[in-house]
Write an enzyme that holds these catalytic residues in place. Structure first.
Site, PDB file in Angstrom:
ATOM      1  N   GLY A   8      26.239 108.706  63.490  1.00  0.00           N
ATOM      2  CA  GLY A   8      26.722 108.545  62.251  1.00  0.00           C
ATOM      3  C   GLY A   8      25.915 109.778  61.303  1.00  0.00           C
ATOM      4  O   GLY A   8      25.597 109.303  60.075  1.00  0.00           O
ATOM      5  N   ASP A  56      33.575 108.436  69.222  1.00  0.00           N
ATOM      6  CA  ASP A  56      33.463 107.423  68.495  1.00  0.00           C
ATOM      7  C   ASP A  56      32.811 106.125  69.274  1.00  0.00           C
ATOM      8  O   ASP A  56      33.073 105.981  70.373  1.00  0.00           O
ATOM      9  CB  ASP A  56      35.324 106.818  68.482  1.00  0.00           C
ATOM     10  CG  ASP A  56      35.199 105.529  67.730  1.00  0.00           C
ATOM     11  OD1 ASP A  56      34.514 104.668  67.621  1.00  0.00           O
ATOM     12  OD2 ASP A  56      36.521 105.375  67.164  1.00  0.00           O
ATOM     13  N   TYR A 149      30.673  91.351  58.011  1.00  0.00           N
ATOM     14  CA  TYR A 149      29.860  92.641  57.882  1.00  0.00           C
ATOM     15  C   TYR A 149      28.368  92.090  57.759  1.00  0.00           C
ATOM     16  O   TYR A 149      27.556  92.481  58.578  1.00  0.00           O
ATOM     17  CB  TYR A 149      30.139  93.603  56.530  1.00  0.00           C
ATOM     18  CG  TYR A 149      28.788  94.368  56.423  1.00  0.00           C
ATOM     19  CD1 TYR A 149      28.992  95.713  57.228  1.00  0.00           C
ATOM     20  CD2 TYR A 149      28.008  94.362  55.347  1.00  0.00           C
ATOM     21  CE1 TYR A 149      27.729  96.461  57.081  1.00  0.00           C
ATOM     22  CE2 TYR A 149      26.990  95.283  55.037  1.00  0.00           C
ATOM     23  CZ  TYR A 149      27.048  96.502  56.011  1.00  0.00           C
ATOM     24  OH  TYR A 149      25.848  97.235  55.961  1.00  0.00           O
ATOM     25  N   LYS A 153      25.314  92.556  60.672  1.00  0.00           N
ATOM     26  CA  LYS A 153      23.892  93.062  60.495  1.00  0.00           C
ATOM     27  C   LYS A 153      22.936  91.977  61.020  1.00  0.00           C
ATOM     28  O   LYS A 153      21.688  92.425  61.265  1.00  0.00           O
ATOM     29  CB  LYS A 153      23.794  93.568  59.268  1.00  0.00           C
ATOM     30  CG  LYS A 153      24.742  94.915  58.701  1.00  0.00           C
ATOM     31  CD  LYS A 153      24.473  95.901  59.878  1.00  0.00           C
ATOM     32  CE  LYS A 153      25.329  97.300  59.315  1.00  0.00           C
ATOM     33  NZ  LYS A 153      24.724  98.454  60.124  1.00  0.00           N
ATOM     34  N   THR A 184      26.238 106.044  48.921  1.00  0.00           N
ATOM     35  CA  THR A 184      26.611 107.023  50.189  1.00  0.00           C
ATOM     36  C   THR A 184      28.241 107.001  49.989  1.00  0.00           C
ATOM     37  O   THR A 184      28.839 106.392  49.222  1.00  0.00           O
ATOM     38  CB  THR A 184      26.039 106.699  51.514  1.00  0.00           C
ATOM     39  OG1 THR A 184      26.559 105.207  51.674  1.00  0.00           O
ATOM     40  CG2 THR A 184      24.528 106.392  51.676  1.00  0.00           C
TER      41      THR A 184
HETATM   42  P1  NDP Z   1      28.570 106.445  55.256  1.00  0.00           P
HETATM   43  O1  NDP Z   1      29.763 105.884  55.354  1.00  0.00           O
HETATM   44  O2  NDP Z   1      28.052 107.514  54.326  1.00  0.00           O
HETATM   45  O3  NDP Z   1      27.955 106.878  56.630  1.00  0.00           O
HETATM   46  C1  NDP Z   1      28.408 106.134  58.029  1.00  0.00           C
HETATM   47  C2  NDP Z   1      28.509 106.946  58.938  1.00  0.00           C
HETATM   48  O4  NDP Z   1      28.763 106.244  60.210  1.00  0.00           O
HETATM   49  C3  NDP Z   1      29.365 108.344  59.156  1.00  0.00           C
HETATM   50  O5  NDP Z   1      28.545 109.460  59.661  1.00  0.00           O
HETATM   51  C4  NDP Z   1      30.362 107.733  60.183  1.00  0.00           C
HETATM   52  O6  NDP Z   1      30.754 109.092  60.672  1.00  0.00           O
HETATM   53  C5  NDP Z   1      29.556 107.153  61.044  1.00  0.00           C
HETATM   54  N1  NDP Z   1      30.607 105.974  61.899  1.00  0.00           N
HETATM   55  C6  NDP Z   1      31.390 105.153  61.260  1.00  0.00           C
HETATM   56  N2  NDP Z   1      32.334 104.595  62.106  1.00  0.00           N
HETATM   57  C7  NDP Z   1      32.005 105.310  63.285  1.00  0.00           C
HETATM   58  C8  NDP Z   1      32.396 105.229  64.720  1.00  0.00           C
HETATM   59  N3  NDP Z   1      33.326 104.392  64.976  1.00  0.00           N
HETATM   60  N4  NDP Z   1      32.202 106.034  65.347  1.00  0.00           N
HETATM   61  C9  NDP Z   1      31.173 107.100  65.296  1.00  0.00           C
HETATM   62  N5  NDP Z   1      30.728 107.151  64.049  1.00  0.00           N
HETATM   63  C10 NDP Z   1      30.895 106.137  63.055  1.00  0.00           C
HETATM   64  O7  NDP Z   1      27.425 105.181  55.042  1.00  0.00           O
HETATM   65  P2  NDP Z   1      25.916 104.998  55.139  1.00  0.00           P
HETATM   66  O8  NDP Z   1      25.253 106.281  55.384  1.00  0.00           O
HETATM   67  O9  NDP Z   1      25.690 104.034  53.959  1.00  0.00           O
HETATM   68  O10 NDP Z   1      25.687 103.860  56.276  1.00  0.00           O
HETATM   69  C11 NDP Z   1      24.960 104.145  57.403  1.00  0.00           C
HETATM   70  C12 NDP Z   1      24.603 102.657  57.896  1.00  0.00           C
HETATM   71  O11 NDP Z   1      23.690 101.914  57.022  1.00  0.00           O
HETATM   72  C13 NDP Z   1      25.541 101.739  58.270  1.00  0.00           C
HETATM   73  O12 NDP Z   1      25.136 101.136  59.786  1.00  0.00           O
HETATM   74  C14 NDP Z   1      25.780 100.737  57.269  1.00  0.00           C
HETATM   75  O13 NDP Z   1      26.122  99.547  57.498  1.00  0.00           O
HETATM   76  C15 NDP Z   1      24.241 100.700  56.725  1.00  0.00           C
HETATM   77  N6  NDP Z   1      23.970 100.211  55.400  1.00  0.00           N
HETATM   78  C16 NDP Z   1      24.395 100.888  54.231  1.00  0.00           C
HETATM   79  C17 NDP Z   1      24.100 100.486  53.032  1.00  0.00           C
HETATM   80  C18 NDP Z   1      24.614 101.038  51.705  1.00  0.00           C
HETATM   81  O14 NDP Z   1      24.682 100.531  50.910  1.00  0.00           O
HETATM   82  N7  NDP Z   1      24.886 102.213  51.896  1.00  0.00           N
HETATM   83  C19 NDP Z   1      23.087  99.447  52.810  1.00  0.00           C
HETATM   84  C20 NDP Z   1      22.707  98.944  54.099  1.00  0.00           C
HETATM   85  C21 NDP Z   1      22.949  99.207  55.197  1.00  0.00           C
HETATM   86  P3  NDP Z   1      32.419 109.454  61.001  1.00  0.00           P
HETATM   87  O15 NDP Z   1      33.022 108.862  59.885  1.00  0.00           O
HETATM   88  O16 NDP Z   1      32.412 110.903  60.858  1.00  0.00           O
HETATM   89  O17 NDP Z   1      32.634 108.957  62.430  1.00  0.00           O
HETATM   90  C1  8X3 Z   2      25.142  97.282  52.538  1.00  0.00           C
HETATM   91  C2  8X3 Z   2      24.378  96.434  51.598  1.00  0.00           C
HETATM   92  O1  8X3 Z   2      24.622  94.491  49.877  1.00  0.00           O
HETATM   93  O2  8X3 Z   2      26.375  96.137  49.879  1.00  0.00           O
HETATM   94  O3  8X3 Z   2      24.709  96.931  53.645  1.00  0.00           O
HETATM   95  O4  8X3 Z   2      26.165  94.618  51.740  1.00  0.00           O
HETATM   96  S1  8X3 Z   2      25.315  95.502  50.551  1.00  0.00           S
END
Ligand code: NDP
Ligand code: 8X3
Length: 249
Positions: A8, A56, A149, A153, A184
């Site tokens: 990702g 994927d 979700y 986690k 993000t």
């Molecule tokens: P983004 O949406 O900015 O990035 C998510 C990334 O995951 C993208 O690069 C996307 O790539 C990749 N991805 C999603 N589904 C797939 C798939 N099926 N195959 C391959 N790649 C995939 O979100 P974040 O950077 O915020 O999220 C990153 C991680 O952090 C996640 O696990 C999220 O749950 C976690 N998180 C986020 C928080 C937040 O508030 N932002 C807080 C806590 C945790 P592409 O679409 O190109 O495949």
């Molecule tokens: C993302 C953080 O609080 O939006 O993992 O669920 S929250």
């Protein structure tokens, strides 16, 4: 040169993390489904230091084929950042989309398992490696609409603990990074690209940035080899816990 594999990497934490590791002198294998974003990041950081894999994570065969095809320069993974993941929807459990639930389970749980199972044996064989999972505060604290979700986690959190247990006696390190509110593309994805709804999530707040999380990931990796950072929970100062809620007549 050490090699980090970031799933990702096309957005958010994954992209910031790749940029930071490369700035610190690492080379990176970057993954995601959006090929044009992978190409852009590879061009930006230098193609000699980046190998991109477009697949994927939900598809076990794609995961295995992509990693089997790594060129020799990138084949020894020192650090795997299991970051790819998503939330879909914020509906109550009795109304939420079952399809969204399946996508979250397939990505956040099964995708992470496929990546881990593929990379870990070589780490154990090489007696070197660190897996950093990206969990969430949603895995620790329940909130309305978090349902699948949050549960996905919580799986990441407990799977991390069990990996630590399994790998005792090896030098392999395992960490779970648990971020809170961070800006993000996360909310755009959660609300199926309804940008207005997504913007409201951060309105009037000062959320974490992708760089804040990249720093935490890098810090956990940069500890001396005898130190394992089990978990890091990080929230922005503007975020805290909700009270227990009581419905009264
Ligand atoms: P983004 O949406 O900015 O990035 C998510 C990334 O995951 C993208 O690069 C996307 O790539 C990749 N991805 C999603 N589904 C797939 C798939 N099926 N195959 C391959 N790649 C995939 O979100 P974040 O950077 O915020 O999220 C990153 C991680 O952090 C996640 O696990 C999220 O749950 C976690 N998180 C986020 C928080 C937040 O508030 N932002 C807080 C806590 C945790 P592409 O679409 O190109 O495949
Ligand atoms: C993302 C953080 O609080 O939006 O993992 O669920 S929250």
């Amino acid at each position: 040169m050490k090699t980090v594999l970031v799933t990702g990497a096309t957005s958010g934490f994954g992209r910031a993390c790749t940029e930071l590791f490369v700035a610190k002198g690492w080379q990176a294998v970057i993954t995601g489904r959006r090929k044009e974003r992978l190409d852009e990041l590879a061009n930006h950081l230098g193609k000699d230091k980046i190998h991109d894999l477009c697949f994927d994570v939900r598809d076990r065969h794609q995961v295995e084929a992509a990693l089997d095809g790594l060129p020799e320069q990138f084949s020894d993974i020192d650090v795997l950042v299991n970051n790819a993941g998503l939330a879909l929807g914020l509906g109550m459990a009795h109304e939420a989309s079952l399809e969204d639930w399946e996508t979250m389970v397939d990505t956040n749980i099964k995708g992470l398992l496929y990546m881990t199972r593929k990379v870990l044996p070589t780490m154990v064989e090489r007696k070197q490696g660190h897996i950093v999972n990206v969990g969430s505060v949603a895995g620790d604290y329940a909130y309305p609409g978090g349902n699948t979700y949050g549960a996905s986690k919580a799986f990441v959190s407990q799977f991390t603990n069990n990996l630590i247990a399994d790998l005792q006696g090896t030098p392999i390190r395992i960490t779970n990074i648990e971020p809170g509110l961070a800006e993000t593309e996360f909310s755009k994805v959660r609300f199926h690209w309804d940008e207005e709804k997504a913007e409201k999530v951060y309105q009037g707040a000062e959320p974490l940035s992708a760089e804040d999380i990249a720093e935490a990931i890098y810090w956990s990796v940069d500890r001396p080899p005898h130190v394992n950072v089990n978990r890091i929970e990080i929230m922005p100062v503007c975020q805290s816990f909700g009270p227990m809620v009581i419905v009264r007549n």
